[in-house]
Motif scaffolding. Structure first.
Motif, short mmCIF file in Angstrom:
data_model
loop_
_atom_site.label_atom_id
_atom_site.label_comp_id
_atom_site.label_asym_id
_atom_site.label_seq_id
_atom_site.Cartn_x
_atom_site.Cartn_y
_atom_site.Cartn_z
N THR A 142 33.13 63.97 62.58
CA THR A 142 32.94 62.81 61.74
C THR A 142 32.64 61.58 62.59
O THR A 142 32.96 61.56 63.79
CB THR A 142 34.18 62.56 60.86
N LYS A 168 23.17 62.29 49.65
CA LYS A 168 24.52 62.38 50.22
C LYS A 168 25.43 62.87 49.10
O LYS A 168 26.02 62.08 48.35
CB LYS A 168 24.96 61.01 50.73
N GLN A 194 30.86 61.79 49.11
CA GLN A 194 31.26 60.72 50.03
C GLN A 194 32.74 60.45 49.85
O GLN A 194 33.20 60.22 48.74
CB GLN A 194 30.46 59.46 49.73
N ALA A 202 28.92 66.17 55.37
CA ALA A 202 30.13 65.40 55.62
C ALA A 202 30.83 66.01 56.83
O ALA A 202 31.14 67.20 56.82
CB ALA A 202 31.06 65.42 54.41
N TYR A 241 34.51 71.40 51.79
CA TYR A 241 33.53 70.52 51.14
C TYR A 241 33.72 70.51 49.62
O TYR A 241 34.25 69.56 49.06
CB TYR A 241 32.14 71.00 51.53
#
Length: 234
Positions: free
Chosen positions: A11, A37, A40, A114, A121
Motif C-alpha cells: 500500500t 477504482k 476505496q 488496492a 478484496y
C-alpha cells in the motif's frame, strides 16, 4: 476487454500516480481511456483527498466519481475488512458489473487495485481473483528502496502462479532521499534480472502533493508508453 490492471507490491506505493498519469498520457495521445477504482478504503468516494477524486483530476475523464469508484469505506483497512466493519458486502460480480458499464463508455479502461495482489478484496476473493476475472495485462508498481527486489519478485511470481499476465514493473518515488543509495540505484536492474520482467519506467519522487500537470508530464517522460500502447492495441 482492453486495458491494464495496476497493482503494487504494497500500500502507499503510488498506484494512483501511475494509473491516473497513464490514463491522462494515453488520452493526450488520442486513446479513449477510462479509469476505474472499484473499492476505496480510508476515504469515501466524494472525498477530495481520496484516490478516486485524484484519479478524476489526473485523468481528465468526464465520468462521475461514482462511476470511477462505486464502493468506498471510511476506515483505512483492507477492503474486505473495511466492508465487513461497515456492515456491507460486495462481491467480485458487483465490481465486474460496474467495470462493464465503464467499458461501454470507453475503448480501454485502466483499473487500479488496492494494496498488493494478495490483499483481501471482495467478500469472495482477493485482489488477484478480481484481476484474473478482468483478464487484463498487469503492471506492478514498486517502491525504489532497500527490500523492494524481494517484495517485487514475490508479487510478480505470485501473480504469475495465479494466471495473471504481468507485463512489467514501474518503480515509483525514486530519489526521495538524497543522495540516492547504492541499493536504490541498482534495484531496477536487479528487479528486471531476478523477476525476469521489464522495468517499464522509473518515476522520480514528486513530493507529497504534486500538481496534476507535474504528475502527467513526469509519467509521459518516465514510462515506456509505446510498450504500453502495444498491449492496448492487441
Amino acid at each position: 476487454m482492453s486495458g491494464l490492471f495496476i497493482t503494487a507490491t504494497d500500500t502507499e506505493v503510488g498506484k494512483t500516480v501511475v494509473a491516473g498519469g497513464l490514463t491522462a498520457a494515453l488520452r493526450r495521445q488520442g486513446f479513449d481511456v477510462g479509469v476505474y477504482k472499484p473499492l476505496q478504503s480510508g476515504h469515501l468516494t466524494e472525498d477530495p483527498n481520496g484516490d478516486a477524486a485524484r484519479l478524476l483530476r489526473l485523468s481528465g475523464v468526464d465520468d462521475t466519481l461514482r462511476e470511477i469508484c462505486p464502493f468506498s469505506f471510511t476506515e483505512p483497512l483492507a477492503p474486505r475488512l473495511a466492508m465487513e466493519r461497515a456492515g456491507l458486502s460486495v462481491s467480485t460480480s458487483d465490481l465486474l458489473d460496474h467495470y462493464r458499464h465503464l467499458q461501454s463508455k470507453h475503448q480501454h479502461v485502466l483499473v487500479e487495485g488496492a494494496g498488493g495482489v494478495a490483499v483481501p478484496y471482495t467478500r469472495d476473493g482477493l485482489v488477484v481473483d478480481f484481476a484474473k476475472e478482468l483478464n487484463l495485462p498487469v503492471v506492478v508498481v514498486a517502491r525504489p528502496d532497500l527490500g523492494t527486489v524481494n517484495l517485487t519478485t514475490l508479487s510478480v511470481e505470485y501473480a504469475r502462479t495465479r494466471g495473471l499476465n504481468v507485463i512489467g514493473v514501474v518503480v515509483n518515488g525514486y530519489g526521495k532521499s538524497l543522495p540516492v543509495s547504492v541499493a536504490e540505484e541498482n534495484n531496477p536492474r536487479m528487479i528486471s534480472e531476478i523477476a525476469q520482467i521489464p522495468v517499464l519506467g522509473i518515476i522520480p519522487w514528486l513530493g507529497n502533493q504534486p500538481r496534476e500537470a507535474e504528475v502527467i508530464a513526469t509519467v509521459e517522460r518516465s514510462i515506456d508508453l509505446e510498450r504500453i500502447k502495444t498491449y492496448l492495441a492487441s
